[in-house]
Design an enzyme around this catalytic site. Structure first.
Site, short mmCIF file in Angstrom:
data_model
loop_
_atom_site.label_atom_id
_atom_site.label_comp_id
_atom_site.label_asym_id
_atom_site.label_seq_id
_atom_site.Cartn_x
_atom_site.Cartn_y
_atom_site.Cartn_z
N TYR A 117 55.11 8.53 87.00
CA TYR A 117 56.14 9.24 86.22
C TYR A 117 56.68 10.42 87.01
CZ TYR A 117 57.46 12.72 82.55
OH TYR A 117 58.05 13.69 81.79
N ILE A 148 49.03 8.46 76.87
CA ILE A 148 50.07 8.66 75.86
C ILE A 148 50.73 7.36 75.39
CG2 ILE A 148 50.57 10.99 76.66
CD1 ILE A 148 53.17 10.02 77.82
N LYS A 150 55.22 9.08 72.28
CA LYS A 150 55.51 7.67 72.59
C LYS A 150 55.00 6.75 71.49
CE LYS A 150 56.98 9.28 76.47
NZ LYS A 150 58.42 9.38 76.77
N ASP A 169 45.90 10.04 81.40
CA ASP A 169 47.04 10.20 80.51
C ASP A 169 47.15 8.92 79.70
OD1 ASP A 169 49.60 10.08 79.39
OD2 ASP A 169 50.47 11.31 80.99
#
Lengths: 488, 470
Positions: free
Chosen positions: A154, A241, A279, A239
């Site tokens: 990302y 998410i 998300k 992460d």
């Protein structure tokens, strides 16, 4: 009284205020600018640019709106929730509302199929996952130290982890030849490279499920990673998410499950999870970021740092209400997966019809599209050139792999959950038209290549803008001649 | 294994300011359940005007129900809105509100406003924009203890105090500014600016025109920034009226100059509206590069869109804001008078103040020794024996021992009354003890010390007299 300042004005601000660490000067944002100036709208601007570069989850708002309508007590100062207002408005304790922490822990567990439990006292708030990542970096690394990150990753990490913290990111190269899986070899290579440059590695950051790949780590790979960080005595930041966007049942394995199933696999003080509701729930505007650490000191300090980005208690209250409703939560998680799966399948099915493939994936709000064969050359310049065609001529804002630090050109991230069904069809049609047009062109130009050179060049000038043709021709095209290139 | 930021103490939470909180948490006063518990007077909250907000909410149920004026659901739009430029309707309403607080003597451009998660985040973000690690900001003492964390912890910036003295009502003087600058140079620190809180926490006074002019002159000659933390600007309840730094720039024809680009304001709705939980802060700057950098940094702490929407509706209701501001001020003034009168009955004086949610109380005469140890000793008595959590001046970096910040807007009238009674009992018993003291020598020494200072010294402490700067 006024001092002549022009020479010194650049020193008036801090270094980080004037450097590029925010990352917004990258070409990645050109697509956004194109979209902002010419956004698609079915009625008002049907030939505008369709936004496919934004990883948002817009598929289940009807469920949430229905719940909000039926639960006015979730909103402060409705007649039902009326007497909460003062207490909620005054509450600024960085531990967060107890019911909020409980609800988040509950939700995180259910998203993982209730296979693992989370302790509310380890839940720390942050200003979205953006704030969480920066805070974790501040806690784990000093200026000049580094985190390893598998590519592609990302783009926001460059800002979130590096900008104000002064830490470095070192890529762990992943390749399409094995579906971009993270290998021990790649990890060791990245780690050694850092050592050789005298950079101290403090941790490894993985996104699971991955953005932009849309894949998740299998259990064995996760165990390998955990053993690696344990051996090197560095941190593992996971992460997660996109954990709620996994569409095929119970195959997703959270790091929490690894620790539960194999408690002695590593020093738990090295493990930290970043989470968010942006998300899974589609709530990026509400800024609900979470740090969940198995390290007591990190929990303690991150909590103090959370003062810089607490979640509004108005939002904490609403989220606590909603995510404590287990019937709603279970239904939402289930329905969201169904809709995401359906949307994903719709897209890749249509694209497959015109021979466009993507990395096989079962998670995320996007897929990783393989457009390598459309590049003139397997270079990033070609990728960027082709990307500009996608934006300016096909009118889709997708994200080029280079912006994700992908080591191989030709891959693009395409978001599919941020639009309605009609827009999906418009986007698909545009891609299909483009591919079919190109095929027609290929056939025609192959036929033309049999003619004399002059005749062939004239036709070319008549029918196409030569630049466009150059850009989309494959390396094998006979048109790749110095004469044509010279015309540009 | 962890970063240096984790192991250092710059978060400031080992300071006495926070220890008093901990004691309170263990034994909090409750009218019914724990009438002997510790009364919280260390929390600068504004609890006096919630009824006004609550009745507005009852009459305007749509914003909290995620509905617009046409009663349509805007939940999805809000849930998806993460643009760090902020909700335009909210920013427009907020700048109008800021202007209203300043009697509309200045206007603010919404494009120069950056939203942040509270003033805590705003102050830290400004530091990141203006100072490199090791650079310094000058702050007048006494100052809000949280600045040690907000300005220094993760930024690596330093604070150098501008010492203010009770001799002139803690006003900022030119010599104090120059002295602080010199001190920084001695410590090899590059000074990037001055940060003032106006109205002041913990003093409860607003800066005089003289002080503001001094500051403008100072930052101009040194080519540095000025940050004006104006989070209490809506709490000015008596004269002199509030003068914003922007007004000074305007009146001196300095708008659109390089100097105006170095002046930045921090604002928040935590104190004026009593909404600390909602995390609504803002940076206002005339320098577009600061606005640009701060806007990007605000990604680390944006204001929840749900909250932006609610507040944009409240603040757009100008009839409401007008009523709220004046009524809130009236109630604060009344409550402050109650505290001042109550303390006066115990022969304790406060610094004359016109704003804030607290008074700066002079308890120097109650110290056993005129030292910070004496102050701590007195503070512990007040916390444990009297049962009041007030903030000792040392936690605010005051250079003179014996001053305490006492909050008045975070409790009911009855509780405040009880607190005053407790103080009275304490002071009376102390006086008795002194009379029966086994150390008459000490008592005599004390009274001699008091008598050795001329009366005018005490008068200066309690009245805002303009002292000419030298």
């Amino acid at each position: 009284m006024e001092v002549a300042l022009n020479n010194n004005t650049h020193k008036l601000l801090s270094k980080i205020a004037i450097n590029d660490g925010h990352g917004e000067n990258s070409p990645y944002f050109d697509g956004w600018k194109a979209y902002d100036t010419n956004p698609y709208h079915p009625r008002n601007n049907p030939s505008g640019v369709i936004q496919m570069g934004l990883a948002e989850n817009q598929l289940c708002f009807d469920l949430i709106e229905e719940w909000i309508k039926n639960h006015p007590e979730a909103s402060i100062c409705s007649p039902q929730g009326g007497f909460d207002f003062k207490e909620i408005a005054l509450f600024q304790d960085y531990h967060g509302l107890p019911e909020f922490r409980g609800a988040i822990a509950n939700f995180m567990s259910r998203v993982r199929g209730s296979r693992v439990k989370f302790d509310p006292s380890r839940i720390v708030m942050s200003g979205g996952a953006t704030g969480a990542h920066e805070t974790v970096a501040f806690c784990l690394a000093n200026r000049g130290e580094a985190f390893l990150v598998p590519t592609p990753y990302y783009p926001g990490f460059d800002r979130d982890l590096k900008w104000r913290t002064g830490i470095e990111l070192i890529p762990v190269v992943c390749e399409s030849t094995n579906n971009f899986k993270v290998t021990l070899g790649a990890l060791e290579e990245a780690y050694d490279k850092a050592r050789e440059s005298n950079i101290k590695v403090k941790g490894l950051l993985i996104t699971n499920p991955s953005n932009p790949l849309g894949t998740f780590f299998d259990k064995d790979t996760l165990k390998t990673l955990v053993r690696f960080i344990n051996e090197k005595n560095i941190h593992l930041v996971c992460d997660e998410i996109y954990a709620g966007t996994v569409t095929n049942g119970n195959e997703f394995v959270s790091i929490a499950e690894i620790l539960e199933e194999f408690p002695t696999i590593c020093n738990h003080n090295l493990i930290h999870i970043v989470y968010s509701l942006s998300k899974d729930m589609g709530f990026p505007g509400f800024r609900v970021g979470i740090i969940y650490s198995y390290n007591d000191t990190v929990v303690n300090i991150a909590r103090k740092m959370s003062s810089f980005g607490l979640v509004s208690t108005q939002t904490q209250h609403m989220v606590a209400s909603m995510l404590s409703d287990n019937d709603f939560v279970d239904h939402f998680i289930c329905e969201s997966k169904i809709r995401l799966a359906h949307r994903h399948e719709m897209f890749i099915g249509e694209l497959a019809e015109v021979g466009i493939g993507s990395l096989e994936s079962n998670a995320g709000l996007f897929f990783w599209m393989d457009l390598r064969r459309f590049l003139k050359e397997p270079t990033f310049e070609s990728e960027m050139t082709f990307w500009r065609i996608i934006i300016n001529e096909i009118k889709l804002n997708v994200s080029p792999g280079s912006s994700f630090h992908c080591e191989e050109p030709g891959w693009f991230r395409v978001c599919f959950a941020n639009m309605d069904d009609e827009t999906v069809m418009v986007a698909v049609e545009r891609i299909k038209s483009f591919v079919l047009e190109r095929r027609m062109l290929e056939i025609k130009t192959k036929a033309m290549a049999k003619n004399k050179k002059q005749c062939w060049q004239n036709n070319l000038q008549l029918k196409l803008s030569s630049r466009r043709l150059e850009d989309i021709m494959s390396p094998h095209s006979p048109l790749n001649s110095p004469m044509l290139r010279a015309q540009n | 294994m962890l970063s240096a930021k984790v192991t250092c103490n710059s978060h400031g939470q080992d300071s006495s300011y926070f220890l008093g909180w901990e004691e309170y948490e263990k034994n909090p006063y409750d009218e019914v359940k724990n009438p002997k518990g510790i009364i919280q007077m260390g929390l600068a909250e504004n609890q006096l005007s919630f009824d006004l907000l609550e009745s507005w909410l009852q009459n305007n149920p749509q914003p909290t129900a995620f509905k617009n004026h046409k009663n349509q659901s805007i939940f999805k739009e809000l849930a998806l809105f993460q643009d760090y430029h902020g909700l335009p309707a909210f920013k427009n309403a907020l700048v109008k509100f800021m202007s209203e607080i300043r009697g509309n003597t200045v206007s603010f451009d919404a494009n120069n406003l950056v939203l942040t998660a509270g003033a805590t985040s705003a102050n830290e973000t400004l530091m990141f924009c203006l100072a490199n690690p090791g650079d310094a900001f000058l702050l007048p003492t006494p100052y809000y203890p949280g600045f040690d964390r907000d300005l220094k912890w993760r930024t690596g910036a330093e604070i150098v105090p501008i010492h203010c003295s009770s001799l002139n009502g803690f006003r900022i003087t030119k010599s104090a500014l120059e002295e602080a600058y010199k001190q920084a140079e001695k410590q090899k620190l590059k000074v990037k600016g001055v940060l003032v809180t106006n109205p002041s926490n913990p003093l409860g006074t607003s800066l005089s025109l003289r002080e503001l002019d001094l500051l403008v002159n100072f930052i101009s000659s040194k080519n540095i920034h000025l940050i004006s933390d104006e989070i209490y600007s809506g709490t000015v309840f008596s004269s002199p009226s509030f003068i914003s730094i922007m007004e000074v720039l305007k009146n001196r024809n300095l708008m659109n100059t390089d100097i105006s680009k170095r002046v930045h304001i921090v604002y928040s709705l935590s104190k004026d509206l009593g909404l600390p939980g909602f995390r609504i802060g803002a940076i206002y700057s005339n320098d577009e590069r600061v606005v640009s950098a701060a806007t990007k940094m605000s990604s680390f702490g944006l204001v929840s869109s749900q909250t932006q929407h609610l507040l944009s509706e409240i603040l757009s209701d100008q009839k409401f804001t007008k009523t709220y501001l004046s009524e809130n001020r009236r109630r604060l003034k009344e409550r402050r008078e109650m505290l001042v009168k109550g303390l006066k009955r115990s022969r304790i004086r406060c610094l004359e103040s016109n704003s804030g949610l607290f008074c700066w109380v002079d308890m120097r005469h109650l110290l056993s020794t005129n030292t910070f140890e004496g102050e701590m000793e007195l503070w512990k008595k007040i916390v444990y024996e009297v049962g009041l959590n007030i903030s000792p001046g040392s936690s605010c970096h005051c250079s003179e021992p014996g001053w305490f910040r006492v909050c008045f807007a975070n409790m009911s009238e009855e509780t405040l009354d009880l607190a005053m009674q407790r103080v009275k009992s304490f002071v009376d018993s102390m006086a008795k003890q002194n009379n029966q003291s086994r150390h008459p020598q000490l008592m005599n020494r004390n009274s001699r010390r008091t008598k050795s200072l001329p009366k005018w010294v005490f008068e200066l402490s309690f009245h805002q007299r303009e002292v000419s700067d030298r």
